[in-house]
Write a protein that holds these residues in place. Sequence first.
Motif, PDB file in Angstrom:
ATOM      1  N   PHE A 275     -26.208 -12.386  10.661  1.00 64.72           N
ATOM      2  CA  PHE A 275     -26.189 -13.728  10.070  1.00 64.72           C
ATOM      3  C   PHE A 275     -25.627 -14.781  11.024  1.00 64.72           C
ATOM      4  O   PHE A 275     -25.391 -15.919  10.620  1.00 64.72           O
ATOM      5  N   GLY A 276     -25.417 -14.401  12.273  1.00 68.42           N
ATOM      6  CA  GLY A 276     -24.790 -15.302  13.246  1.00 68.42           C
ATOM      7  C   GLY A 276     -25.483 -16.649  13.386  1.00 68.42           C
ATOM      8  O   GLY A 276     -24.824 -17.696  13.459  1.00 68.42           O
ATOM      9  N   LYS A 277     -26.814 -16.657  13.406  1.00 69.36           N
ATOM     10  CA  LYS A 277     -27.551 -17.902  13.612  1.00 69.36           C
ATOM     11  C   LYS A 277     -27.491 -18.819  12.397  1.00 69.36           C
ATOM     12  O   LYS A 277     -27.760 -20.022  12.509  1.00 69.36           O
ATOM     13  N   ALA A 278     -27.138 -18.274  11.240  1.00 70.06           N
ATOM     14  CA  ALA A 278     -27.113 -19.085  10.016  1.00 70.06           C
ATOM     15  C   ALA A 278     -25.730 -19.630   9.700  1.00 70.06           C
ATOM     16  O   ALA A 278     -25.562 -20.396   8.746  1.00 70.06           O
ATOM     17  N   LEU A 279     -24.731 -19.255  10.496  1.00 75.32           N
ATOM     18  CA  LEU A 279     -23.354 -19.653  10.202  1.00 75.32           C
ATOM     19  C   LEU A 279     -22.804 -20.613  11.253  1.00 75.32           C
ATOM     20  O   LEU A 279     -23.263 -20.629  12.394  1.00 75.32           O
ATOM     21  N   ILE A 280     -21.815 -21.403  10.849  1.00 75.40           N
ATOM     22  CA  ILE A 280     -21.133 -22.314  11.775  1.00 75.40           C
ATOM     23  C   ILE A 280     -20.410 -21.472  12.822  1.00 75.40           C
ATOM     24  O   ILE A 280     -19.701 -20.519  12.475  1.00 75.40           O
ATOM     25  N   PRO A 281     -20.579 -21.784  14.125  1.00 74.53           N
ATOM     26  CA  PRO A 281     -19.970 -20.960  15.189  1.00 74.53           C
ATOM     27  C   PRO A 281     -18.483 -20.715  15.018  1.00 74.53           C
ATOM     28  O   PRO A 281     -18.003 -19.595  15.234  1.00 74.53           O
ATOM     29  N   GLU A 282     -17.710 -21.750  14.625  1.00 72.38           N
ATOM     30  CA  GLU A 282     -16.265 -21.598  14.474  1.00 72.38           C
ATOM     31  C   GLU A 282     -15.927 -20.581  13.379  1.00 72.38           C
ATOM     32  O   GLU A 282     -14.954 -19.828  13.491  1.00 72.38           O
ATOM     33  N   PHE A 283     -16.734 -20.575  12.313  1.00 70.41           N
ATOM     34  CA  PHE A 283     -16.528 -19.618  11.224  1.00 70.41           C
ATOM     35  C   PHE A 283     -16.981 -18.225  11.657  1.00 70.41           C
ATOM     36  O   PHE A 283     -16.292 -17.227  11.414  1.00 70.41           O
ATOM     37  N   TYR A 284     -18.111 -18.163  12.328  1.00 71.35           N
ATOM     38  CA  TYR A 284     -18.688 -16.870  12.715  1.00 71.35           C
ATOM     39  C   TYR A 284     -17.769 -16.064  13.632  1.00 71.35           C
ATOM     40  O   TYR A 284     -17.670 -14.841  13.506  1.00 71.35           O
ATOM     41  N   THR A 285     -17.073 -16.737  14.552  1.00 74.89           N
ATOM     42  CA  THR A 285     -16.229 -16.008  15.505  1.00 74.89           C
ATOM     43  C   THR A 285     -15.082 -15.260  14.822  1.00 74.89           C
ATOM     44  O   THR A 285     -14.558 -14.297  15.380  1.00 74.89           O
TER      45      THR A 285
END
Length: 206
Positions: free
Chosen positions: A138-148
């Motif tokens: 789901f990495g591409k669908a999430l905000i980068p700061e949240f995903y990390t």
Amino acid sequence: MKELLSLILIFSILSSCDRKKSDKTQSEFKPKTELTAETESEPKKELEAIQSKVKKDTINNYWALILDTISSKKEFKISDLKHTLELNTYSLNDSSIVRNLAQEGEQAYLDHSHKMVTDFKLLIDSIVDKKQIDRTDFGKALIPEFYTECNLSTTEIDSISGNIVYLNSSLAVPDTGNIWRVLYSIKIKDNQIGEIEIIETDYVGM
């Protein structure tokens, strides 16, 4: 004869002076060499002291394994053929999600948690197909700061229409209320579990 004695005396005096000069020169240079070596070792000692202090000052918190497997099962038919889709969500023992929770100027505090995954198992009589998902799907669908910092939390089957299974997965930053839910579908074709097709991403709460 007197001239010969005079020459011998002069040579003796000169030779004595050269030895004293040589001894003096060596005595002057030796301490400087030792001082240089000592001076060069000081920065190295300081660096080692700093590195040692950093290691000692860093607090590492490791989350416990989630041993309880969250399971769900759904039965459905495609062309009058009975299908069963099983889901099992659990944590790996990898400590792969690392967050630095320290504020600026505070002691370093590293939080280590384990990656959550969901295993899909499709049963069609004796035929079995398997698939595993985790937060990277789901990495591409999430905000980068949240995903990390996020981890997969839950995965559920919403509904099934024909050969398309609709699901939702929740992802959260450990030990916070920062949660996003991803709605997606998977197509069952030729007795195989297809790829994830993301439909929508919703912010659940902080």
